[in-house]
Design a protein around this motif. Structure first.
Motif, PDB file in Angstrom:
ATOM      1  N   ALA A 375      -3.619   5.072   5.578  1.00 35.81           N
ATOM      2  CA  ALA A 375      -4.300   3.857   5.108  1.00 35.81           C
ATOM      3  C   ALA A 375      -5.586   3.626   5.886  1.00 35.81           C
ATOM      4  N   GLY A 376      -5.559   3.892   7.190  1.00 36.79           N
ATOM      5  CA  GLY A 376      -6.766   3.748   7.999  1.00 36.79           C
ATOM      6  C   GLY A 376      -7.857   4.724   7.586  1.00 36.79           C
ATOM      7  N   ARG A 377      -7.464   5.961   7.286  1.00 40.92           N
ATOM      8  CA  ARG A 377      -8.448   6.969   6.858  1.00 40.92           C
ATOM      9  C   ARG A 377      -9.081   6.566   5.520  1.00 40.92           C
ATOM     10  N   ILE A 378      -8.238   6.069   4.593  1.00 44.09           N
ATOM     11  CA  ILE A 378      -8.748   5.675   3.281  1.00 44.09           C
ATOM     12  C   ILE A 378      -9.653   4.454   3.402  1.00 44.09           C
ATOM     13  N   ARG A 379      -9.274   3.515   4.234  1.00 45.77           N
ATOM     14  CA  ARG A 379     -10.130   2.343   4.463  1.00 45.77           C
ATOM     15  C   ARG A 379     -11.510   2.769   4.968  1.00 45.77           C
ATOM     16  N   GLU A 380     -11.530   3.717   5.890  1.00 46.80           N
ATOM     17  CA  GLU A 380     -12.811   4.176   6.437  1.00 46.80           C
ATOM     18  C   GLU A 380     -13.650   4.853   5.355  1.00 46.80           C
ATOM     19  N   ARG A 381     -13.014   5.628   4.496  1.00 43.42           N
ATOM     20  CA  ARG A 381     -13.771   6.366   3.475  1.00 43.42           C
ATOM     21  C   ARG A 381     -14.347   5.430   2.414  1.00 43.42           C
ATOM     22  N   TYR A 382     -13.548   4.457   1.962  1.00 44.58           N
ATOM     23  CA  TYR A 382     -13.968   3.603   0.846  1.00 44.58           C
ATOM     24  C   TYR A 382     -14.395   2.203   1.280  1.00 44.58           C
ATOM     25  N   TYR A 383     -14.185   1.871   2.527  1.00 45.01           N
ATOM     26  CA  TYR A 383     -14.469   0.545   3.063  1.00 45.01           C
ATOM     27  C   TYR A 383     -13.866  -0.548   2.174  1.00 45.01           C
ATOM     28  N   LYS A 384     -12.558  -0.426   1.971  1.00 48.91           N
ATOM     29  CA  LYS A 384     -11.774  -1.423   1.254  1.00 48.91           C
ATOM     30  C   LYS A 384     -10.448  -1.586   1.982  1.00 48.91           C
ATOM     31  N   PRO A 385      -9.851  -2.780   1.905  1.00 49.05           N
ATOM     32  CA  PRO A 385      -8.482  -2.902   2.423  1.00 49.05           C
ATOM     33  C   PRO A 385      -7.591  -1.907   1.697  1.00 49.05           C
ATOM     34  N   CYS A 386      -6.653  -1.313   2.418  1.00 44.53           N
ATOM     35  CA  CYS A 386      -5.834  -0.273   1.809  1.00 44.53           C
ATOM     36  C   CYS A 386      -4.381  -0.386   2.244  1.00 44.53           C
ATOM     37  N   PHE A 387      -3.497  -0.295   1.276  1.00 45.99           N
ATOM     38  CA  PHE A 387      -2.062  -0.167   1.531  1.00 45.99           C
ATOM     39  C   PHE A 387      -1.626   1.208   1.045  1.00 45.99           C
ATOM     40  N   VAL A 388      -0.883   1.921   1.878  1.00 49.87           N
ATOM     41  CA  VAL A 388      -0.274   3.184   1.460  1.00 49.87           C
ATOM     42  C   VAL A 388       1.237   2.980   1.432  1.00 49.87           C
ATOM     43  N   LEU A 389       1.833   3.231   0.269  1.00 49.28           N
ATOM     44  CA  LEU A 389       3.261   3.026   0.052  1.00 49.28           C
ATOM     45  C   LEU A 389       3.954   4.362  -0.145  1.00 49.28           C
ATOM     46  N   THR A 390       5.207   4.432   0.293  1.00 45.85           N
ATOM     47  CA  THR A 390       5.959   5.674   0.159  1.00 45.85           C
ATOM     48  C   THR A 390       7.439   5.368  -0.013  1.00 45.85           C
ATOM     49  N   ASP A 391       8.168   6.283  -0.607  1.00 45.86           N
ATOM     50  CA  ASP A 391       9.597   6.074  -0.810  1.00 45.86           C
ATOM     51  C   ASP A 391      10.345   6.094   0.519  1.00 45.86           C
ATOM     52  N   ALA A 392      11.310   5.187   0.638  1.00 43.74           N
ATOM     53  CA  ALA A 392      12.169   5.119   1.811  1.00 43.74           C
ATOM     54  C   ALA A 392      13.621   5.082   1.343  1.00 43.74           C
ATOM     55  N   GLU A 393      14.544   5.039   2.304  1.00 36.33           N
ATOM     56  CA  GLU A 393      15.959   5.080   1.953  1.00 36.33           C
ATOM     57  C   GLU A 393      16.368   3.892   1.083  1.00 36.33           C
ATOM     58  N   ASP A 394      15.779   2.733   1.359  1.00 31.16           N
ATOM     59  CA  ASP A 394      16.216   1.519   0.670  1.00 31.16           C
ATOM     60  C   ASP A 394      15.090   0.893  -0.153  1.00 31.16           C
ATOM     61  N   GLY A 395      14.306   1.719  -0.825  1.00 27.38           N
ATOM     62  CA  GLY A 395      13.227   1.196  -1.651  1.00 27.38           C
ATOM     63  C   GLY A 395      11.901   1.835  -1.304  1.00 27.38           C
ATOM     64  N   VAL A 396      10.888   1.016  -1.184  1.00 22.76           N
ATOM     65  CA  VAL A 396       9.541   1.493  -0.876  1.00 22.76           C
ATOM     66  C   VAL A 396       9.053   0.783   0.378  1.00 22.76           C
ATOM     67  N   LYS A 397       8.435   1.544   1.275  1.00 26.03           N
ATOM     68  CA  LYS A 397       7.841   0.965   2.481  1.00 26.03           C
ATOM     69  C   LYS A 397       6.361   1.321   2.520  1.00 26.03           C
ATOM     70  N   GLY A 398       5.626   0.564   3.304  1.00 26.57           N
ATOM     71  CA  GLY A 398       4.201   0.860   3.397  1.00 26.57           C
ATOM     72  C   GLY A 398       3.538   0.191   4.573  1.00 26.57           C
ATOM     73  N   SER A 399       2.307   0.579   4.791  1.00 24.14           N
ATOM     74  CA  SER A 399       1.474   0.002   5.839  1.00 24.14           C
ATOM     75  C   SER A 399       0.093  -0.273   5.271  1.00 24.14           C
ATOM     76  N   GLY A 400      -0.543  -1.306   5.789  1.00 24.17           N
ATOM     77  CA  GLY A 400      -1.876  -1.666   5.344  1.00 24.17           C
ATOM     78  C   GLY A 400      -2.865  -1.690   6.484  1.00 24.17           C
ATOM     79  N   ARG A 401      -4.131  -1.398   6.170  1.00 23.47           N
ATOM     80  CA  ARG A 401      -5.226  -1.518   7.132  1.00 23.47           C
ATOM     81  C   ARG A 401      -6.369  -2.237   6.428  1.00 23.47           C
TER      82      ARG A 401
END
Length: 572
Positions: A375-401
């Protein structure tokens, strides 16, 4: 994307203070733009010492926590520290377990597994503690947002002390007011509590734990020097958790870095050695980009218990083995990050995601521990807030920058009904949600977004115009007074105009460095290097009659030869 260059406000009246502190007016201008205008602010910035930190007892809950822990130790109660799996949580856990055992506590630690347990204290960990006969839980770098979980611990008759630094959760009422939501812990230590009189609010979790350790040592009559042995762990965490390097954080990191160079801790000695840093002057860069990622890699790809074992290692052989493992894990993490970032860029470019002002990128197969980095790399490239989501054991998890002007935690609070769990800061956040809520989240977070085109244009602030002929060793020596550099105390950037490009080529094992020779109007020639999209920058400057740059000067030492080199941040 070409940034908008903005010169920092000019600061006048530097001559007298410059003479008083024996620096040049230019250096004083840079210092005052970071430290503040007054002589006292400049003095603290340049000369502040570890003894000038605020009294730890000013922190709300400190006396109650110390008294409660002393009573538990007298009773022989079992105490369990529940930390976090990142660099802040690992160092905070090490500080607290060292301090509690030193004063006679029957204490142990648990760091949640990122995949199995998720972030922070949870009911499963609490039940495990109860079943093991634990009486008291002490959290570090987590707990402030765990009202439900801590209520469960209280139902089981347990004592809970929360030490944390994250933003205090709140509920927004219909009239726009905010109602704070605090967990029902016996004691809460978090300087961000509204009625906490502690003057510096931007400590990391390990620094909060360090101040608690200080109070415990004071009450136990343990020497201050022994307490200061723990400063390097709080300093590493401060840099690694990307806290503002101002005020108390700046003092702590300056002090901790010097102690880390001579550390008595076998784990950090081994980690410094395996990364080829023995005998070098350590900077915040080495923590943020070399040592810190090795600590974080443990919690990302394996278990943070391995990093905690490194810090607790007593023998050189054990420390060297663990340090080698962590470096290998970090090398693997780098490769996975490159792969995940490439996939995220392809998804954005090939779909209508690119039109969104807030990027929500769903990468089901990405290792969830890498979401924040990507998410940090994508934010730097596009200069937009970014959330990256991925599958986890109990649903979907993610982080934002995030980017300046977009308070990520507040914006997530507006759509909190879509999450099963969330938390964070203005600039970073974590979340869990059901898979069917991924697209509704993307739509809602964008519908609520009020970012303007101007706010979505990256801005590079530079400190002053400095022609190449002035970028010599004298100014470089003075710039060292501004270290350590990091968040809120960035490296100074200078502008230089009307430069001729005398040569330019791409170098490096990975072909990721643009090396050029530039000549100023007076004939001064200097080597430069720059990173980022080097192919694009080479194509951009080739054939140009004149270029302008934003740069930072440094000394390059190669085969015994010292020369001034400019690190170029941006080209025009």
């Amino acid at each position: 994307m070409r940034e908008k260059w903005v010169e920092a406000p000019r600061i006048t009246g530097n001559e007298e203070l410059a003479r008083k502190f024996s620096v040049s007016p230019m250096a004083m201008r840079l210092i005052r733009s970071r430290a503040g205008m007054s002589e006292e602010e400049v003095r603290e910035y340049l000369c502040g010492t570890i003894d000038e930190l605020a009294d730890p007892y000013l922190m709300k809950g400190m006396r109650d926590a110390v008294s409660l822990l002393q009573e538990k130790i007298r009773q022989g109660s079992r105490i369990r520290i529940i930390g976090d799996y990142d660099i802040d949580g690992v160092n905070a856990t090490h500080i607290l377990i060292t301090a509690l055992r030193r004063i006679g506590a029957a204490a142990d630690t648990v760091i949640p597994d990122r995949l199995k347990d998720g972030y922070g204290v949870n009911e499963h960990l609490i039940q495990d503690a109860k079943d093991a006969g634990v009486d008291t839980i002490v959290t570090c770098d987590n707990g402030i947002a765990a009202a439900k979980e801590i209520a469960f611990a209280k139902e089981l008759g347990m004592t809970v002390i929360v030490t944390d630094h994250h933003d205090i959760p709140y509920r927004e009422e219909e009239d726009g007011s905010r109602t704070v939501i605090l967990p029902p812990a016996d004691v809460i230590i978090n300087p961000k509590q509204e009625d906490c009189p502690y003057p510096f609010k931007k400590l990391c979790g390990a620094a909060v734990a360090w101040r608690l350790a200080e109070a415990l040592y004071i009450e136990a009559g343990i020497s201050r020097e022994e307490f200061l042995d723990l400063a390097e762990f709080a300093a590493v965490a401060t840099v690694g958790d990307i806290m503002d390097l101002t005020g108390e954080n700046r003092i702590l990191v300056k002090y901790g870095l010097r102690r880390l160079e001579q550390t008595k801790n076998p784990g950090y000695r081994a980690l410094i050695a395996v990364n080829g840093l023995e005998g070098k002057k350590l900077t915040a860069y080495h923590i943020g980009f070399v040592i810190g990622p090795c600590i974080n890699a443990s919690g990302r790809l394996d278990t943070a218990k391995r990093a905690l074992r490194l810090l607790s290692a007593e023998s050189k052989a054990e420390a060297e083995e663990l340090a080698g493992d962590l470096k290998a894990l970090n090398d693997s993490r780098k490769d996975l990050t490159v792969k995940g970032t490439r996939e995220a860029i392809e998804l954005i470019e090939e779909t209508d995601l690119k039109q969104d002002r807030v990027l929500v990128v769903y990468l089901p197969d990405c290792h969830e521990s890498l979401a924040g980095i990507i998410a940090g790399r994508i934010r730097e490239r596009y200069y937009k807030p970014c959330f990256v989501l991925t599958d986890a054991e109990d649903g979907v998890k993610g982080s934002g920058r995030s980017i300046p002007g977009y308070h990520m935690f507040d914006e997530m609070t507006k759509v909190r009904e879509l999450f099963t769990k969330y938390g964070g800061h203005p600039m970073a956040a974590g979340l869990s949600l059901k898979s069917e809520n991924v697209e509704p989240f993307r739509q809602a977070i964008n519908e609520n977004c009020r970012l303007t085109e101007e706010e979505l244009t990256p801005r590079l602030s530079y400190d002053a115009v400095l022609p190449l002929c002035y970028a010599g060793e004298q100014i470089i020596r003075e710039l060292e007074l501004l270290e350590p550099f990091g968040k809120a105390n960035e490296k100074p950037l200078f502008a230089a105009a009307n430069l001729k490009v005398r040569s330019a080529r791409i170098i490096g094992k990975n072909q990721n460095v643009l090396k050029a020779v530039l000549e100023g109007p007076d004939g001064t020639r200097l080597d430069t290097i720059s990173f980022g999209d080097v192919q694009e920058n080479l194509a951009y400057i080739e054939g140009k009659k004149d270029v302008c740059i934003l740069y930072y000067p440094e000394i390059n030492e190669y085969q015994g030869r010292r020369s001034v080199q400019l690190v170029v941040e941006s080209w025009r």
